[in-house]
Design a protein around this motif. Sequence first.
Motif, PDB file in Angstrom:
ATOM      1  N   LEU A 287       0.720  -1.265  -0.076  1.00 39.26           N
ATOM      2  CA  LEU A 287      -0.037   0.029  -0.028  1.00 39.26           C
ATOM      3  C   LEU A 287       0.886   1.236  -0.019  1.00 39.26           C
ATOM      4  O   LEU A 287       0.623   2.092  -0.712  1.00 39.26           O
ATOM      5  CB  LEU A 287      -0.764  -0.039   1.144  1.00 39.26           C
ATOM      6  N   LEU A 288       1.891   1.375   0.945  1.00 36.72           N
ATOM      7  CA  LEU A 288       2.513   2.567   0.986  1.00 36.72           C
ATOM      8  C   LEU A 288       3.404   2.716  -0.278  1.00 36.72           C
ATOM      9  O   LEU A 288       3.886   3.926  -0.413  1.00 36.72           O
ATOM     10  CB  LEU A 288       3.330   2.561   2.492  1.00 36.72           C
ATOM     11  N   ALA A 289       4.027   1.659  -0.725  1.00 36.94           N
ATOM     12  CA  ALA A 289       4.972   1.632  -1.657  1.00 36.94           C
ATOM     13  C   ALA A 289       4.158   2.209  -3.220  1.00 36.94           C
ATOM     14  O   ALA A 289       4.642   3.034  -3.740  1.00 36.94           O
ATOM     15  CB  ALA A 289       5.604   0.137  -1.775  1.00 36.94           C
ATOM     16  N   ALA A 304      12.634   2.677  -7.409  1.00 37.59           N
ATOM     17  CA  ALA A 304      12.773   2.104  -5.993  1.00 37.59           C
ATOM     18  C   ALA A 304      11.484   1.765  -5.498  1.00 37.59           C
ATOM     19  O   ALA A 304      11.255   0.792  -4.785  1.00 37.59           O
ATOM     20  CB  ALA A 304      13.499   2.973  -5.315  1.00 37.59           C
ATOM     21  N   TYR A 305      10.476   2.475  -5.433  1.00 39.66           N
ATOM     22  CA  TYR A 305       9.397   2.268  -4.921  1.00 39.66           C
ATOM     23  C   TYR A 305       8.475   0.798  -5.611  1.00 39.66           C
ATOM     24  O   TYR A 305       7.923   0.354  -4.963  1.00 39.66           O
ATOM     25  CB  TYR A 305       8.468   3.348  -4.804  1.00 39.66           C
ATOM     26  N   GLY A 312       6.972  -6.514  -0.991  1.00 37.87           N
ATOM     27  CA  GLY A 312       5.549  -6.678  -0.380  1.00 37.87           C
ATOM     28  C   GLY A 312       4.497  -7.667  -0.908  1.00 37.87           C
ATOM     29  O   GLY A 312       4.025  -8.443   0.078  1.00 37.87           O
ATOM     30  N   THR A 313       4.643  -7.759  -2.202  1.00 31.60           N
ATOM     31  CA  THR A 313       3.647  -8.906  -3.004  1.00 31.60           C
ATOM     32  C   THR A 313       4.403 -10.274  -2.619  1.00 31.60           C
ATOM     33  O   THR A 313       3.790 -11.231  -2.382  1.00 31.60           O
ATOM     34  CB  THR A 313       3.871  -8.562  -4.399  1.00 31.60           C
ATOM     35  N   LEU A 314       5.654 -10.227  -2.601  1.00 33.72           N
ATOM     36  CA  LEU A 314       6.563 -11.606  -2.373  1.00 33.72           C
ATOM     37  C   LEU A 314       6.493 -12.229  -0.794  1.00 33.72           C
ATOM     38  O   LEU A 314       6.178 -13.067  -0.910  1.00 33.72           O
ATOM     39  CB  LEU A 314       7.940 -11.596  -2.845  1.00 33.72           C
ATOM     40  N   LEU A 315       6.517 -11.037  -0.254  1.00 29.61           N
ATOM     41  CA  LEU A 315       6.381 -11.422   1.473  1.00 29.61           C
ATOM     42  C   LEU A 315       5.114 -11.765   1.961  1.00 29.61           C
ATOM     43  O   LEU A 315       4.894 -13.095   2.635  1.00 29.61           O
ATOM     44  CB  LEU A 315       7.009 -10.652   2.270  1.00 29.61           C
ATOM     45  N   ALA A 316       4.080 -11.180   1.160  1.00 30.57           N
ATOM     46  CA  ALA A 316       2.503 -11.613   1.400  1.00 30.57           C
ATOM     47  C   ALA A 316       2.322 -12.862   0.794  1.00 30.57           C
ATOM     48  O   ALA A 316       1.660 -13.736   1.621  1.00 30.57           O
ATOM     49  CB  ALA A 316       1.812 -10.416   0.958  1.00 30.57           C
TER      50      ALA A 316
END
Length: 518
Positions: A287-289, A304-305, A312-316
């Motif tokens: 979300l924040l990225a 970079a964002y 975030g996608t990979l870790l979720a």
Amino acid sequence: MNQHLISLPILLPMLGGLVLLLSGKATDHTQRCLSLAFTGLLLLVSLLLLHQAAGGKLAFYALGNWQAPYGIVLMLDRLAALMLALTAVLAMGCIIFACAGDDIRGSNFHGLFQLQLMGLNGAFLTGDLFNLFVFFEILLLASYALLMHGGNKARVGAGLHYVILNVAGSALFLIALGVLYGATGTLNMADMARRVEDMSGDDAALVTAGALLLIVVFSLKAALLPLYFWLPRTYAAAPAPVAALFAIMTKVGLYAILRVQSLIFIDTPAAAAITGWLWWSGLATILLAAIGVVAARDLRPLIAYLVLVSVGTLLAATALGTSSATTALLYYLPHTTLICGALFLIAELIGQQRGKAGTRLVRARRLYQRHLLGVMFLIAAVGVVGLPPLAGSLAKLLLMQATEGVARLWLWPLLLLAGLCALIAMSRAGSVFFWASYKGEVAAGKVSRAQLAGVVWLLASAPVLVAFGGPVSHYAQATAEQLAAPQAVIQQLLGDEPTQEIAQLRQLALGETQGDTL
């Protein structure tokens, strides 16, 4: 296949780094040839290991023939082989691009580049947590120097923050290792997994504390919220080939999380806390990225964002904990890494031809080679946004299909929102660079053959992953299934349960360690 082949991804860049650092008086042409030769050999070895691992057989290499858990062990499975091949492919594109002139803006670029490859490959191959720390430090030390290659105010400032944060992370890493060793008496991952299974009481609480500390450290390396604020400024300030190589750095943290979660802490009290942390932090990072992507006013921070969105996608996906989700993330991982690396290189080429405006999203004179750069930018933009027909769309579709139940209500909207934000931001950037320009051209910064070759090498991954989508997805699925069966790793590495004598020796060693601590 020769068992010593497993050690070559570490030995080759180590030897290359030493040769290049000691050949300081050699000509630039000689250093470039040596660096390309060592990187090419590394790519060849990595592809051979990928082919070996594709058969499903686990391979172990005990240094000095000291068997686990008493000696240093290198471990090759499908996941490690995939990360080795991905690193080598990315490194080849970066080093080709750097040979166009970025390498001579500072000293010892090629030697430091090889040492960073050594640290990356060692982290992917080691079967021991302490040696994971050692290889982390090697790649970080090399990255400190590479980040400030060429030197300027922005790089020095970003480098200072980068160094301070990673030194703090290394201190936490050592504390976590001390806690885990005090509780288990070992740092070998497979041996630790076997011992953790039977722990209870205070020892189990110590293991949980050590596990959570490890996840915090790896989250810092992976740039997971709230530990990602260092990344946009650092990646935006780094030289283009270095920033492109840094696209794999966050994946080292992801790899470490995936490895310890699937092998060591899968059935421990820490598992639920780890999963919850990765899920909510991963969603918040997306979300924040995504907001950062839309708010960026310069192409380099924008990219970079985009890296953070992929993190975030990979870790979720990692937090979902299913084989189908792991399959999706392993298909998405090489695509996003190579495309983001290509985007950093394309940003450098655009900045070269816009004069003082650089990569800022402001009106400037027309690009000298706007058609060539426009085509490359369009391909990279389609890939990073996740639009058909490139591999990003297939990976996100696989991930959405793998999400079940209530998780869909959280992940689906955020993935779609992040894709929309990326589409808006990249469309705006393309419009500014290629359409909203003044009359006249900046007759400088023409793309060289080496720069073009480096970008094309990385961009080619997008159609290749689509053309070979079936084999790649099958490999990702087999890797996910292998990660879901950690007992096979433990059994093959350690054999049967230890004899009573060995168990008593281990208990004695553990007692002595705890006594020294007290």
